[in-house]
Design an enzyme around this catalytic site. Structure first.
Site, mmCIF file in Angstrom:
data_model
loop_
_atom_site.group_PDB
_atom_site.id
_atom_site.type_symbol
_atom_site.label_atom_id
_atom_site.label_comp_id
_atom_site.label_asym_id
_atom_site.label_seq_id
_atom_site.Cartn_x
_atom_site.Cartn_y
_atom_site.Cartn_z
ATOM 1 C CB CYS A 115 16.509 -2.890 -3.831
ATOM 2 S SG CYS A 115 15.175 -2.885 -2.629
ATOM 3 C CG HIS A 260 17.710 1.038 -3.784
ATOM 4 N ND1 HIS A 260 16.456 1.329 -4.260
ATOM 5 C CD2 HIS A 260 17.531 0.278 -2.668
ATOM 6 C CE1 HIS A 260 15.560 0.755 -3.472
ATOM 7 N NE2 HIS A 260 16.188 0.123 -2.504
ATOM 8 C CG ASN A 290 12.919 1.157 -0.869
ATOM 9 O OD1 ASN A 290 12.899 0.964 -2.089
ATOM 10 N ND2 ASN A 290 13.646 0.430 -0.049
HETATM 11 O O1 UT7 Z 1 15.538 -1.433 -0.151
HETATM 12 C C1 UT7 Z 1 16.306 -2.305 0.608
HETATM 13 C C2 UT7 Z 1 15.477 -2.899 1.626
HETATM 14 N N1 UT7 Z 1 15.304 -2.255 2.884
HETATM 15 C C3 UT7 Z 1 16.204 -1.541 3.568
HETATM 16 O O2 UT7 Z 1 17.253 -1.173 3.119
HETATM 17 C C4 UT7 Z 1 15.833 -1.237 4.988
HETATM 18 C C5 UT7 Z 1 17.017 -1.307 5.914
HETATM 19 N N2 UT7 Z 1 16.636 -1.092 7.282
HETATM 20 C C6 UT7 Z 1 16.133 0.070 7.741
HETATM 21 O O3 UT7 Z 1 15.987 1.010 6.974
HETATM 22 C C7 UT7 Z 1 15.821 0.200 9.210
HETATM 23 O O4 UT7 Z 1 16.216 -0.969 9.891
HETATM 24 C C8 UT7 Z 1 14.316 0.475 9.496
HETATM 25 C C9 UT7 Z 1 13.947 1.873 9.022
HETATM 26 C C10 UT7 Z 1 13.457 -0.555 8.806
HETATM 27 C C11 UT7 Z 1 14.062 0.405 10.994
HETATM 28 O O5 UT7 Z 1 14.897 1.313 11.665
HETATM 29 P P1 UT7 Z 1 15.691 0.825 12.946
HETATM 30 O O6 UT7 Z 1 16.416 2.000 13.456
HETATM 31 O O7 UT7 Z 1 16.480 -0.377 12.572
HETATM 32 O O8 UT7 Z 1 14.518 0.487 13.953
HETATM 33 P P2 UT7 Z 1 14.176 -0.890 14.661
HETATM 34 O O9 UT7 Z 1 13.627 -1.872 13.691
HETATM 35 O O10 UT7 Z 1 15.313 -1.304 15.533
HETATM 36 O O11 UT7 Z 1 13.025 -0.424 15.603
HETATM 37 C C12 UT7 Z 1 13.260 0.499 16.684
HETATM 38 C C13 UT7 Z 1 11.962 0.674 17.419
HETATM 39 C C14 UT7 Z 1 11.320 -0.650 17.823
HETATM 40 O O12 UT7 Z 1 10.741 -0.467 19.083
HETATM 41 P P3 UT7 Z 1 11.502 -0.991 20.420
HETATM 42 O O13 UT7 Z 1 11.672 -2.475 20.210
HETATM 43 O O14 UT7 Z 1 12.805 -0.251 20.440
HETATM 44 O O15 UT7 Z 1 10.566 -0.622 21.497
HETATM 45 C C15 UT7 Z 1 10.236 -0.830 16.787
HETATM 46 O O16 UT7 Z 1 9.150 -1.606 17.278
HETATM 47 O O17 UT7 Z 1 11.005 1.344 16.582
HETATM 48 C C16 UT7 Z 1 9.792 0.572 16.523
HETATM 49 N N3 UT7 Z 1 9.192 0.765 15.200
HETATM 50 C C17 UT7 Z 1 8.428 1.821 14.898
HETATM 51 N N4 UT7 Z 1 8.043 2.879 15.641
HETATM 52 C C18 UT7 Z 1 7.285 3.799 15.036
HETATM 53 C C19 UT7 Z 1 9.312 -0.011 14.103
HETATM 54 N N5 UT7 Z 1 8.631 0.530 13.080
HETATM 55 C C20 UT7 Z 1 8.070 1.668 13.552
HETATM 56 C C21 UT7 Z 1 7.261 2.664 12.987
HETATM 57 N N6 UT7 Z 1 6.901 3.718 13.758
HETATM 58 N N7 UT7 Z 1 6.882 2.620 11.699
#
Ligand code: UT7
Length: 333
Positions: A115, A260, A290
């Protein structure tokens, strides 16, 4: 005579296939609401095999940038190509873009800083210009990530976020000290290397690809989303402040922040931290997701095309991602 660099042309290319959140919801357990709420993404582009490649997309973006800079391929004396998704394991995509663009036998670098790849590439180009070793440098960021992810429940935490695309700029030597690229600040911390990675196929294993890797999902990228998020909201502001302090500038001097495009919630956190109004922050993540090394040059090009960048504006680029790596660049347009 001292040399400095300025951006004299910008271009971008995105593949034509639009994939909406609803399209993804049909293939995995996710929803438009979840993706928009957690990331701000509405749709992204996926490449067409046989038509798009990382090098060809980068070359298309670069052609536009060259035309806008009034340059021909013969004018280019260095190419820096940022990507985490090269056409081949080796050689890098830089030489392939060089061939496609018909550039001379100039040096071509591939930069692997994910990134932060575009700002790292910009910085490298800037150093060559400042030492007088290069006058016109093409800087490209291009990614095909749709085929690294798995469109499935197993791959959903990453596949809803990343997209394909390319952006490029022409960096040109000039002699005005306070105009153009004022500074770049680059950082890395390898202690987090495994928190956002694609491990296989790599060189650590005797067999680079095994059936077990395929079955267990080890050929898919892996991201500790929460840790990446927490570090992103810490280091984005830090590296922006570092750039401002270095140039004796204030937060309120920023006319346009081009971050980014990682997650709209990260962008909003940075925006809030600096008290910037919406018109002073570029966001296009809803359209492209992204696109890693391509996200900043695509966003910068769109901002320029829509007249959001005026002569004399202070533009701030900033990035954070896998490595971890993070970086900023300040530009006086
Ligand atoms: O470019 C630089 C690299 N990347 C980043 O900057 C990404 C940085 N991180 C993020 O953007 C966020 O952490 C994410 C968008 C990846 C995830 O968001 P979050 O609010 O941190 O969600 P989470 O990983 O804590 O997941 C929350 C829930 C989980 O379910 P439970 O355990 O609460 O029941 C996940 O299993 O959402 C679930 N989940 C999804 N649900 C629907 C994870 N991915 C998905 C999905 N659709 N695609």
């Amino acid at each position: 005579m001292s040399f400095y660099s300025k951006i004299s042309g910008l271009g971008f290319y995105v593949p034509e296939t639009i994939v909406t959140n609803d399209d993804l919801s049909k293939q995995m357990e996710t929803s438009d609401e979840w993706i928009i709420e957690r990331t701000g993404i509405k749709e992204r582009r996926f490449f067409t095999e046989g038509k798009d490649s990382v090098s060809s997309m980068g070359a298309r973006a670069a052609k536009i940038a060259l035309e806008r800079a009034n340059k021909t391929p013969a004018d280019v004396d260095m190419l820096v190509f940022a990507t985490l998704s090269p056409d081949y394991y080796f050689p890098g995509s830089g030489v392939l873009a060089q061939r496609e663009l018909g550039l001379r036998q100039i040096p071509c670098f591939d930069v692997r800083q994910q990134c932060s790849g575009f700002i790292y590439a910009l910085s490298l180009a800037d150093q060559y210009i400042k030492t007088g070793s290069a006058k016109t440098v093409l800087v490209i960021g291009s990614e095909i990530q749709s085929n690294i992810m798995e469109i499935s429940d197993r791959g959903r935490n990453m596949s809803v976020i990343f997209g394909d695309g390319a952006g490029a700029c022409v960096l040109e030597a000039h002699t005005k000290k306070r105009k153009g690229l004022l500074s770049t600040h680059l950082h890395a911390d390898g202690k987090y290397a495994e928190e956002l990675m694609l491990q296989h196929p790599g060189s650590r294993k005797k067999k680079r690809v095994t059936q077990e890797m395929i079955d267990s999902g080890e050929l898919l990228p892996n991201m500790n989303g929460k840790l990446v998020f927490m570090n992103a909201v810490k280091y984005f502001p830090e590296v922006i402040r570092e750039a401002l302090a270095y140039n004796n500038l204030k937060e309120s001097d920023i006319d346009l922040l081009v971050p980014h495009q990682a997650n709209q919630r990260i962008t909003l956190a940075v925006q809030k931290e600096f008290g910037l109004s919406d018109d002073r922050v570029v966001s296009n993540i809803h359209k492209y997701g992204n696109t890693t090394a391509a996200s900043i040059p695509i966003a910068l090009t769109e901002a320029w095309e829509s007249g959001r960048i005026k002569d004399g504006d202070l533009i701030c680029l900033a990035s954070f991602g896998s490595g971890f790596t993070w970086a900023s660049a300040l530009i006086r347009w």
